[in-house]
Design a protein around this motif. Structure first.
Motif, mmCIF file in Angstrom:
data_model
loop_
_atom_site.group_PDB
_atom_site.id
_atom_site.type_symbol
_atom_site.label_atom_id
_atom_site.label_comp_id
_atom_site.label_asym_id
_atom_site.label_seq_id
_atom_site.Cartn_x
_atom_site.Cartn_y
_atom_site.Cartn_z
ATOM 1 N N LYS A 57 0.744 -1.192 -0.075
ATOM 2 C CA LYS A 57 -0.060 -0.021 -0.132
ATOM 3 C C LYS A 57 0.979 1.476 0.241
ATOM 4 O O LYS A 57 1.948 1.491 0.515
ATOM 5 N N LEU A 58 0.271 2.222 -0.632
ATOM 6 C CA LEU A 58 1.137 3.502 -0.493
ATOM 7 C C LEU A 58 0.373 4.409 0.525
ATOM 8 O O LEU A 58 -0.709 4.266 0.648
ATOM 9 N N GLU A 102 -10.528 5.958 3.982
ATOM 10 C CA GLU A 102 -10.147 6.761 2.633
ATOM 11 C C GLU A 102 -10.527 5.870 1.527
ATOM 12 O O GLU A 102 -10.366 4.800 1.498
ATOM 13 N N GLU A 104 -9.809 4.649 -2.248
ATOM 14 C CA GLU A 104 -8.660 4.590 -3.107
ATOM 15 C C GLU A 104 -8.915 3.766 -4.177
ATOM 16 O O GLU A 104 -9.833 3.119 -4.377
ATOM 17 N N ASP A 135 -9.675 2.067 2.596
ATOM 18 C CA ASP A 135 -8.703 1.812 3.377
ATOM 19 C C ASP A 135 -8.951 2.253 4.767
ATOM 20 O O ASP A 135 -9.031 3.460 5.059
ATOM 21 N N ILE A 137 -7.354 3.242 8.247
ATOM 22 C CA ILE A 137 -6.272 3.473 8.644
ATOM 23 C C ILE A 137 -6.506 3.766 10.178
ATOM 24 O O ILE A 137 -7.418 4.153 10.673
ATOM 25 N N GLY A 227 -3.159 4.554 -2.280
ATOM 26 C CA GLY A 227 -3.057 5.748 -1.572
ATOM 27 C C GLY A 227 -4.464 6.407 -1.782
ATOM 28 O O GLY A 227 -4.990 6.515 -2.570
ATOM 29 N N GLY A 228 -4.817 6.952 -0.373
ATOM 30 C CA GLY A 228 -5.904 7.905 -0.306
ATOM 31 C C GLY A 228 -6.103 8.982 -1.091
ATOM 32 O O GLY A 228 -5.092 9.695 -1.334
HETATM 33 MG MG MG Z 1 -4.534 4.447 2.500
#
Ligand code: MG
Ligand code: OOG
Length: 257
Positions: A57-58, A102, A104, A135, A137, A227-228
Motif C-alpha cells: 500500500k502507498l 479513505e 482508494e 482503506d 487506517i 493511496g488515499g
Molecule cells: Mg490509505
C-alpha cells in the motif's frame, strides 16, 4: 537492531491491546532506513501469527492526504491477509483504536513488477484488475499524530481494507476517473484519479521502484492500494461509508453502533 525489535514489539502490542503509544521519533527513530526495518519486523509479527503477505500500500500520495496528516512525503507499507474484509462488513469498535477511512483505487497484479525502472505503462500492462477500495487506517500513535518515519514504522497506519465486489480490467484514463466518498448516503469527499501522484499507477510504479532498493518486488496476484485520494473520515460507531469509482463500481464498510 535492538531498538528495531523493541520498537516493532511496541507497535505490535499497541495494535493488539488497542492502546496507542508515543511516536517513535520521540524515542530516537530518525532515519527512513531504520523506520522500514521497524516496519519489516512489525509485519513479521503478523506473519508469525499466520497472516500471509498479499500486497502493498502507498501512503500520503495525494496532496489531500499530505495536508490532512501534516506529512509531505509519500511512503509505503505491506498488506497482509488478515487485513482484508468483504465489502459490506461492519467493523466492531473493539477491533481498532481510532479508525479513519479513505477511498482508494486498488490494483490487482497479473504479473510481478520489479524495479528500479518501472513506469506507469509497465504497471498498467501488469495489472489484471482494478477495484475501488476503502482503506481503514488506525495509527498506533496517540492522537493519530506522527512524522514521516513514525508512519513508515507503523506500516502506513494499515489496519483493514475492502475491495469492491467486481474486479474490472483496466480501461479508460485513470487520471480522469472520478471517485466519490459517501457517509450515510451523503457525499463528503470527491476526487479524480490524478489526485494520487498525477496518476494512481504512478504510485504503484513508485512502490515497485522503492522495493527494488530492498531487493524486493511486487508479486503476481498481489493487491496494491495506491493511496488515499481524499482526506480520510473518522469511522464513527454506527456509520456506513461507501466509495464509488467511475467504471469500477462501489465498496462499502460500516462500523457497529
Ligand atoms: Mg490509505
Ligand atoms: C498514513 C498513510 C496511510 C494513505 O493512503 O495515505 C495511507 C496515515 O495517513 O495514517 O494509507
Amino acid at each position: 537492531m535492538n531498538d528495531v525489535r523493541t520498537w516493532a514489539a511496541r507497535l505490535d502490542d499497541a495494535a493488539t491491546a488497542r492502546q496507542p503509544v508515543a511516536p517513535l521519533s520521540k524515542d530516537g527513530l530518525t532515519d527512513v532506513t531504520a523506520a522500514y526495518q521497524v516496519q519489516n519486523a512489525l509485519v513479521r509479527h503478523r506473519l508469525s501469527r499466520g497472516d500471509r503477505l498479499v500486497g502493498g500500500k502507498l501512503g500520503l500520495t495525494s496532496r489531500a492526504k499530505q495536508i490532512a496528516m501534516g506529512v509531505d512525503k509519500p511512503l509505503y507499507g505491506m498488506v497482509t491477509s488478515g487485513m482484508l474484509r468483504v465489502s459490506g462488513t461492519r467493523l466492531s469498535s473493539r477491533e481498532l483504536i481510532h479508525p479513519r477511512v479513505e477511498p482508494e483505487i486498488a490494483f490487482v497484479l497479473g504479473e510481478a513488477l520489479e524495479g528500479p525502472d518501472v513506469t506507469v505503462a509497465d504497471v498498467l500492462a501488469a495489472t489484471r484488475y482494478l477495484s475501488p477500495a476503502l482503506d481503514v487506517i488506525d495509527s498506533r500513535y496517540e492522537g493519530f499524530s506522527f512524522t514521516h518515519v513514525d508512519a513508515i514504522a507503523d506500516n502506513a497506519s494499515s489496519a483493514v481494507f475492502a475491495l469492491g465486489d467486481d474486479l474490472v480490467a483496466p480501461h479508460g484514463d485513470l487520471a480522469l476517473t472520478g471517485c466519490v466518498l459517501e457517509v450515510d448516503g451523503q457525499v463528503v469527499e470527491s476526487a479524480a484519479g490524478a489526485a494520487v501522484m498525477g496518476h494512481p499507477a504512478a504510485a504503484v510504479a513508485f512502490l515497485a521502484n522503492q522495493l527494488a532498493f530492498a531487493g524486493k518486488r511486487l508479486e503476481a496476484g498481489w493487491v496494491v492500494l495506491s493511496g488515499g485520494l481524499t482526506a480520510p473520515v473518522p469511522l464513527r460507531p454506527g456509520i456506513t461509508v461507501t466509495a464509488t469509482v467511475s467504471g469500477l463500481g462501489s465498496v462499502t464498510l460500516g462500523a457497529e453502533q
